[in-house]
Design a protein around this motif. Sequence first.
Motif, PDB file in Angstrom:
ATOM      1  N   THR A 104      71.203  22.263  43.842  1.00  0.00           N
ATOM      2  CA  THR A 104      71.294  23.541  43.715  1.00  0.00           C
ATOM      3  C   THR A 104      69.931  23.958  44.089  1.00  0.00           C
ATOM      4  N   GLY A 135      74.414  31.504  33.362  1.00  0.00           N
ATOM      5  CA  GLY A 135      75.178  30.486  33.264  1.00  0.00           C
ATOM      6  C   GLY A 135      73.940  29.665  33.767  1.00  0.00           C
ATOM      7  N   THR A 136      72.933  29.935  32.990  1.00  0.00           N
ATOM      8  CA  THR A 136      71.207  29.762  33.258  1.00  0.00           C
ATOM      9  C   THR A 136      71.350  27.950  32.565  1.00  0.00           C
ATOM     10  N   GLY A 137      71.609  27.218  31.810  1.00  0.00           N
ATOM     11  CA  GLY A 137      72.064  25.879  31.607  1.00  0.00           C
ATOM     12  C   GLY A 137      70.370  25.473  31.183  1.00  0.00           C
ATOM     13  N   CYS A 140      67.013  25.967  35.086  1.00  0.00           N
ATOM     14  CA  CYS A 140      65.099  25.671  36.317  1.00  0.00           C
ATOM     15  C   CYS A 140      66.176  26.723  37.047  1.00  0.00           C
ATOM     16  N   ASP A 158      73.340  32.802  28.877  1.00  0.00           N
ATOM     17  CA  ASP A 158      74.551  31.688  29.218  1.00  0.00           C
ATOM     18  C   ASP A 158      75.716  31.961  28.040  1.00  0.00           C
ATOM     19  N   ILE A 159      76.779  31.262  27.782  1.00  0.00           N
ATOM     20  CA  ILE A 159      77.675  31.306  26.972  1.00  0.00           C
ATOM     21  C   ILE A 159      77.679  30.392  26.062  1.00  0.00           C
ATOM     22  N   SER A 160      76.264  29.226  26.200  1.00  0.00           N
ATOM     23  CA  SER A 160      76.071  28.298  25.000  1.00  0.00           C
ATOM     24  C   SER A 160      74.828  28.458  24.772  1.00  0.00           C
ATOM     25  N   SER A 185      75.489  35.570  26.149  1.00  0.00           N
ATOM     26  CA  SER A 185      76.607  36.363  26.920  1.00  0.00           C
ATOM     27  C   SER A 185      78.076  35.947  27.709  1.00  0.00           C
ATOM     28  N   ASN A 186      78.899  36.517  28.171  1.00  0.00           N
ATOM     29  CA  ASN A 186      79.842  35.895  28.477  1.00  0.00           C
ATOM     30  C   ASN A 186      79.313  36.519  30.236  1.00  0.00           C
ATOM     31  N   LEU A 187      79.254  35.734  30.596  1.00  0.00           N
ATOM     32  CA  LEU A 187      79.151  36.315  32.309  1.00  0.00           C
ATOM     33  C   LEU A 187      77.956  37.205  32.197  1.00  0.00           C
ATOM     34  N   ASN A 209      74.972  29.354  39.150  1.00  0.00           N
ATOM     35  CA  ASN A 209      75.345  28.253  39.631  1.00  0.00           C
ATOM     36  C   ASN A 209      76.556  27.693  38.741  1.00  0.00           C
ATOM     37  N   PRO A 211      79.994  27.084  36.384  1.00  0.00           N
ATOM     38  CA  PRO A 211      80.686  25.888  36.415  1.00  0.00           C
ATOM     39  C   PRO A 211      82.365  26.311  37.276  1.00  0.00           C
ATOM     40  N   ILE A 232      82.183  23.010  29.572  1.00  0.00           N
ATOM     41  CA  ILE A 232      82.054  24.183  29.285  1.00  0.00           C
ATOM     42  C   ILE A 232      80.786  24.316  30.315  1.00  0.00           C
ATOM     43  N   ALA A 233      80.304  23.545  31.201  1.00  0.00           N
ATOM     44  CA  ALA A 233      79.386  23.791  32.164  1.00  0.00           C
ATOM     45  C   ALA A 233      79.951  23.280  33.373  1.00  0.00           C
TER      46      ALA A 233
HETATM   47  C1  SAM Z   1      76.811  24.402  36.297  1.00  0.00           C
HETATM   48  S1  SAM Z   1      76.368  24.618  34.537  1.00  0.00           S
HETATM   49  C2  SAM Z   1      75.012  25.524  35.695  1.00  0.00           C
HETATM   50  C3  SAM Z   1      73.679  25.420  34.900  1.00  0.00           C
HETATM   51  C4  SAM Z   1      72.046  25.530  35.660  1.00  0.00           C
HETATM   52  N1  SAM Z   1      72.070  27.424  36.329  1.00  0.00           N
HETATM   53  C5  SAM Z   1      72.091  24.437  36.843  1.00  0.00           C
HETATM   54  O1  SAM Z   1      72.884  25.070  38.255  1.00  0.00           O
HETATM   55  O2  SAM Z   1      71.591  23.228  36.468  1.00  0.00           O
HETATM   56  C6  SAM Z   1      77.252  25.983  34.377  1.00  0.00           C
HETATM   57  C7  SAM Z   1      76.408  27.036  32.916  1.00  0.00           C
HETATM   58  O3  SAM Z   1      77.829  28.113  32.820  1.00  0.00           O
HETATM   59  C8  SAM Z   1      77.552  28.371  31.349  1.00  0.00           C
HETATM   60  N2  SAM Z   1      78.910  29.297  30.983  1.00  0.00           N
HETATM   61  C9  SAM Z   1      80.094  28.855  31.779  1.00  0.00           C
HETATM   62  N3  SAM Z   1      80.541  29.451  31.242  1.00  0.00           N
HETATM   63  C10 SAM Z   1      80.492  30.933  31.383  1.00  0.00           C
HETATM   64  C11 SAM Z   1      80.247  32.158  30.753  1.00  0.00           C
HETATM   65  N4  SAM Z   1      81.323  32.669  30.643  1.00  0.00           N
HETATM   66  N5  SAM Z   1      79.387  32.728  30.888  1.00  0.00           N
HETATM   67  C12 SAM Z   1      78.756  32.825  31.007  1.00  0.00           C
HETATM   68  N6  SAM Z   1      77.648  31.139  31.164  1.00  0.00           N
HETATM   69  C13 SAM Z   1      78.422  30.242  31.064  1.00  0.00           C
HETATM   70  C14 SAM Z   1      77.499  26.864  30.936  1.00  0.00           C
HETATM   71  O4  SAM Z   1      77.026  26.516  29.902  1.00  0.00           O
HETATM   72  C15 SAM Z   1      75.941  26.029  31.736  1.00  0.00           C
HETATM   73  O5  SAM Z   1      75.006  26.425  30.880  1.00  0.00           O
END
Ligand code: SAM
Length: 309
Positions: A104, A135-137, A140, A158-160, A185-187, A209, A211, A232-233
């Motif tokens: 990443t 999707g900040t997780g 990072c 992030d959705i979570s 947020s959803n996206l 980044n 899922p 979800i990730a």
């Molecule tokens: C692959 S992880 C990436 C996390 C971090 N950005 C990284 O690169 O390590 C994907 C992230 O997207 C979030 N996610 C999944 N579906 C989503 C959506 N529809 N909208 C926003 N975030 C979403 C998950 O909760 C997760 O934290």
Amino acid sequence: MKPAAPALDIRTALKLGITQLRAAGVPSDTLAAELLLLHATGRDRTSLYSHPEDPLTEAEAQTYFRLLEQRAAGVPTQHLTGKQEFWGMEFEVTPDVLIPRPETEHIMEVALDRLALRDLRLQHKQNILLFADIGTGSGCIACALAKEFPAAEISALDISPAALAVAQRNAARLGFSDRIHFQQSNLLAVHESLVTSHKSALFDLIASNPPYIGRREAATLAREVRDHEPEIALYGGEEGYELYADLITQSAAQLKPSGILVLELGHDSLAAVRPLFDTPDWTNIGVTNDLAGIPRVLSAQLAAQRTET
Ligand SMILES: C[S@@+](CC[C@H](N)C(=O)[O-])C[C@H]1O[C@@H](n2cnc3c(N)ncnc32)[C@H](O)[C@@H]1O
């Protein structure tokens, strides 16, 4: 009276740990044993190797062997130590967030290239740049962007909610809380209405980044990933690439003209994702391979002038 058993020393503890993890088929067994020993003893690497004869206390030895058992049972090392490095910074990780991966970091390299960092620093020092990390997780990418661009304001979405809580703690510990704005947020949905009502500005750069693993691939994943990282990730849908179309359409609506989109790709996503950029909206499409030669990052620039649809 029975003589007390000699205390376990560092060298022997490390050897025992490697043997136990190897027998359990743990990948990178030596590194894992070393990290767990560092964690159990609170030492740094230098002291581990400069004083291999030092004894472990009873409590340290107990902690270490408990951690080894958990690691041997499949719990990721980072969940046991609670941390992972990314872009030269240490991030708290919990089972609520994806463990940041080395590949990443290519997102960061591409973002820096694309924004011509040096030129911006020299010529546009005063400009506030607006970035989004979707999707900040663990946060990072948002934190790495904040580190590299001291004049940037970053929306980290992030959705979570559980992931956002971890990301917020990371941003606070690293000193970026004032410039990273976290929202569920959803996206990009949360920002969409604000942009439409002119209550929010468009972004200079959107990074994500998402899922991207296919549920049909779940059985092929390492148990550390499949059983311990948040679904979800991991999963983007049955195939894996399902989220990209919405992500790209929403990004086109929320980037400034000539704004940059940088996306991480799954190992086989390119064929499905690349055609989504075949519209007049996008230009300068680039694909960057990771160190294993896999197309890992797709970047593109929004056209300087929008074509009205
Ligand atoms: C692959 S992880 C990436 C996390 C971090 N950005 C990284 O690169 O390590 C994907 C992230 O997207 C979030 N996610 C999944 N579906 C989503 C959506 N529809 N909208 C926003 N975030 C979403 C998950 O909760 C997760 O934290």
